[in-house]
Each structure stands twice: as structure tokens, then as C-alpha cells.
Design a protein around this motif. Structure first.
Motif, PDB file in Angstrom:
ATOM      1  N   MET A 148      -8.305  18.185 -12.585  1.00  0.00           N
ATOM      2  CA  MET A 148      -7.631  16.960 -12.974  1.00  0.00           C
ATOM      3  C   MET A 148      -7.693  15.975 -11.803  1.00  0.00           C
ATOM      4  N   PHE A 149      -8.530  14.942 -11.948  1.00  0.00           N
ATOM      5  CA  PHE A 149      -8.724  13.982 -10.863  1.00  0.00           C
ATOM      6  C   PHE A 149      -7.939  12.695 -11.057  1.00  0.00           C
ATOM      7  N   ALA A 150      -7.466  12.433 -12.269  1.00  0.00           N
ATOM      8  CA  ALA A 150      -6.737  11.191 -12.534  1.00  0.00           C
ATOM      9  C   ALA A 150      -5.776  11.383 -13.698  1.00  0.00           C
ATOM     10  N   MET A 151      -4.797  10.479 -13.754  1.00  0.00           N
ATOM     11  CA  MET A 151      -3.829  10.470 -14.835  1.00  0.00           C
ATOM     12  C   MET A 151      -3.575   9.021 -15.211  1.00  0.00           C
ATOM     13  N   ILE A 152      -3.532   8.754 -16.498  1.00  0.00           N
ATOM     14  CA  ILE A 152      -3.187   7.417 -16.975  1.00  0.00           C
ATOM     15  C   ILE A 152      -1.750   7.490 -17.472  1.00  0.00           C
ATOM     16  N   ALA A 153      -0.873   6.710 -16.844  1.00  0.00           N
ATOM     17  CA  ALA A 153       0.533   6.693 -17.247  1.00  0.00           C
ATOM     18  C   ALA A 153       0.685   5.895 -18.539  1.00  0.00           C
ATOM     19  N   SER A 154       1.792   6.083 -19.211  1.00  0.00           N
ATOM     20  CA  SER A 154       2.037   5.352 -20.454  1.00  0.00           C
ATOM     21  C   SER A 154       2.046   3.843 -20.218  1.00  0.00           C
ATOM     22  N   SER A 155       2.292   3.419 -18.996  1.00  0.00           N
ATOM     23  CA  SER A 155       2.263   1.990 -18.653  1.00  0.00           C
ATOM     24  C   SER A 155       0.846   1.441 -18.612  1.00  0.00           C
ATOM     25  N   GLY A 156      -0.145   2.359 -18.588  1.00  0.00           N
ATOM     26  CA  GLY A 156      -1.543   1.947 -18.483  1.00  0.00           C
ATOM     27  C   GLY A 156      -2.083   2.034 -17.064  1.00  0.00           C
ATOM     28  N   THR A 157      -1.223   2.314 -16.101  1.00  0.00           N
ATOM     29  CA  THR A 157      -1.661   2.450 -14.711  1.00  0.00           C
ATOM     30  C   THR A 157      -2.431   3.751 -14.540  1.00  0.00           C
ATOM     31  N   ILE A 158      -3.544   3.668 -13.829  1.00  0.00           N
ATOM     32  CA  ILE A 158      -4.349   4.853 -13.538  1.00  0.00           C
ATOM     33  C   ILE A 158      -3.935   5.380 -12.172  1.00  0.00           C
ATOM     34  N   TYR A 159      -3.585   6.660 -12.119  1.00  0.00           N
ATOM     35  CA  TYR A 159      -3.209   7.319 -10.875  1.00  0.00           C
ATOM     36  C   TYR A 159      -4.265   8.362 -10.545  1.00  0.00           C
ATOM     37  N   MET A 160      -4.627   8.431  -9.273  1.00  0.00           N
ATOM     38  CA  MET A 160      -5.672   9.323  -8.796  1.00  0.00           C
ATOM     39  C   MET A 160      -5.060  10.488  -8.020  1.00  0.00           C
ATOM     40  N   LYS A 161      -5.642  11.677  -8.163  1.00  0.00           N
ATOM     41  CA  LYS A 161      -5.174  12.857  -7.430  1.00  0.00           C
ATOM     42  C   LYS A 161      -5.373  12.618  -5.936  1.00  0.00           C
ATOM     43  N   SER A 162      -4.388  12.998  -5.140  1.00  0.00           N
ATOM     44  CA  SER A 162      -4.490  12.790  -3.692  1.00  0.00           C
ATOM     45  C   SER A 162      -3.784  13.908  -2.943  1.00  0.00           C
ATOM     46  N   ASP A 163      -4.034  13.935  -1.653  1.00  0.00           N
ATOM     47  CA  ASP A 163      -3.339  14.839  -0.745  1.00  0.00           C
ATOM     48  C   ASP A 163      -2.930  13.993   0.449  1.00  0.00           C
ATOM     49  N   GLU A 164      -2.495  14.625   1.507  1.00  0.00           N
ATOM     50  CA  GLU A 164      -2.015  13.868   2.666  1.00  0.00           C
ATOM     51  C   GLU A 164      -3.090  12.934   3.222  1.00  0.00           C
ATOM     52  N   GLU A 165      -4.296  13.451   3.377  1.00  0.00           N
ATOM     53  CA  GLU A 165      -5.389  12.656   3.959  1.00  0.00           C
ATOM     54  C   GLU A 165      -5.838  11.528   3.021  1.00  0.00           C
ATOM     55  N   THR A 166      -6.124  11.869   1.776  1.00  0.00           N
ATOM     56  CA  THR A 166      -6.619  10.842   0.853  1.00  0.00           C
ATOM     57  C   THR A 166      -5.505   9.885   0.450  1.00  0.00           C
ATOM     58  N   GLY A 167      -4.281  10.378   0.408  1.00  0.00           N
ATOM     59  CA  GLY A 167      -3.143   9.513   0.089  1.00  0.00           C
ATOM     60  C   GLY A 167      -3.007   8.372   1.075  1.00  0.00           C
ATOM     61  N   ALA A 168      -3.275   8.652   2.347  1.00  0.00           N
ATOM     62  CA  ALA A 168      -3.215   7.599   3.371  1.00  0.00           C
ATOM     63  C   ALA A 168      -4.288   6.543   3.112  1.00  0.00           C
ATOM     64  N   ARG A 169      -5.469   6.977   2.686  1.00  0.00           N
ATOM     65  CA  ARG A 169      -6.540   6.023   2.369  1.00  0.00           C
ATOM     66  C   ARG A 169      -6.171   5.177   1.156  1.00  0.00           C
ATOM     67  N   TYR A 170      -5.576   5.816   0.161  1.00  0.00           N
ATOM     68  CA  TYR A 170      -5.121   5.050  -0.998  1.00  0.00           C
ATOM     69  C   TYR A 170      -4.052   4.034  -0.590  1.00  0.00           C
ATOM     70  N   ALA A 171      -3.090   4.459   0.220  1.00  0.00           N
ATOM     71  CA  ALA A 171      -2.027   3.554   0.656  1.00  0.00           C
ATOM     72  C   ALA A 171      -2.591   2.362   1.426  1.00  0.00           C
ATOM     73  N   GLU A 172      -3.591   2.615   2.265  1.00  0.00           N
ATOM     74  CA  GLU A 172      -4.234   1.523   3.011  1.00  0.00           C
ATOM     75  C   GLU A 172      -4.873   0.508   2.068  1.00  0.00           C
ATOM     76  N   ALA A 173      -5.304   0.961   0.905  1.00  0.00           N
ATOM     77  CA  ALA A 173      -5.940   0.084  -0.084  1.00  0.00           C
ATOM     78  C   ALA A 173      -4.912  -0.566  -1.016  1.00  0.00           C
ATOM     79  N   GLY A 174      -3.618  -0.327  -0.756  1.00  0.00           N
ATOM     80  CA  GLY A 174      -2.564  -0.957  -1.551  1.00  0.00           C
ATOM     81  C   GLY A 174      -2.043  -0.116  -2.703  1.00  0.00           C
ATOM     82  N   SER A 175      -2.451   1.139  -2.776  1.00  0.00           N
ATOM     83  CA  SER A 175      -2.000   2.022  -3.848  1.00  0.00           C
ATOM     84  C   SER A 175      -0.562   2.462  -3.632  1.00  0.00           C
ATOM     85  N   VAL A 176       0.101   2.816  -4.727  1.00  0.00           N
ATOM     86  CA  VAL A 176       1.476   3.310  -4.671  1.00  0.00           C
ATOM     87  C   VAL A 176       1.540   4.644  -5.410  1.00  0.00           C
TER      88      VAL A 176
END
Length: 130
Positions: free
Chosen positions: A39-67
């Protein structure tokens, strides 16, 4: 509220570069899987796409403005930092979305392996007890 057919079709188009994608239920949204159970991604009922992450990749997502994915329960709001929103810049760019998805495959494969091992342990305990 369920994920609309339009939002699901858009997400599948964004990640088409990954190959065949299987869908499944997750919370009130849709989980996206590759390689059977990754499972690499999840689409919330709001329509937002969320991507699977861990500590390392989560930091990269956060740098790109992800929440992180958040949801509310009777005990309060919870954050799921293992699911980070797809950066806005990738929302309509299949090449960039696929790059982010490939980044998410590491944590997604690790989570799938952990689930497989847990299922095997449970099955072994059940067989031993039975």
C-alpha cells in the motif's frame, strides 16, 4: 463520504507509471496497492491523496509542503505521520507524482513485509495451539 469516481480515476492516471494498481478500503477512503499487498498511497474521503512514508521520507514530504493525514475520534484528533499528503506540485503531474510514489515504495514495502511476518506468526501460533 466516499471517494468520487473522478478523484479515483485521476489518482490512477497519476500513478499509471507504476504498473497495475489494486484498490482497497481504508478508513473512509481508498488504499492503492502495487505488488499485491504494498500500500503506497491512500485517497481520503476529502479527495486528498496521502503517500506512505517513514521518518526519512516523511521529512522529504514535509520539505515539499506535505502534511500528515489526520482524523478525529471521540478522544481527539490523531495524526498519522506514516501517511503524508502528495505535494501540490505533483497533483496534476504524472511524472512528479510517480517519482513521489517511487519514494513511498520503500516504506510501503517495509510495512507490507511487517504485516506478512505478523500474519505468519499468528498462523504458526494457531497451528501450534490447534
Amino acid at each position: 463520504m466516499a471517494v468520487s469516481d473522478e478523484v479515483l480515476a485521476h489518482a490512477l492516471d497519476l500513478f499509471a507509471g507504476l504498473g497495475p494498481i489494486r484498490r482497497g478500503r481504508m478508513f473512509s477512503g481508498v488504499a492503492l496497492y502495487v505488488e499485491e499487498d504494498v500500500m503506497f498511497a491512500m485517497i481520503a474521503s476529502s479527495g486528498t491523496i496521502y503517500m506512505k512514508s517513514d521518518e526519512e521520507t516523511g521529512a522529504r514530504y514535509a520539505e515539499a509542503g506535505s502534511v500528515p493525514f489526520t482524523y478525529t475520534r471521540a478522544t481527539g484528533t490523531r495524526q498519522v505521520t506514516s501517511l503524508m499528503s502528495l505535494p501540490d506540485s505533483a497533483a496534476d503531474d504524472p511524472d512528479e507524482a510517480t517519482e513521489w510514489a517511487r519514494l513511498s515504495l520503500g516504506p510501503a514495502r517495509a510495512a507490507a513485509e511487517k504485516k506478512r511476518a505478523e500474519k505468519a506468526r499468528k498462523a504458526a501460533r494457531k497451528a501450534k495451539a490447534g
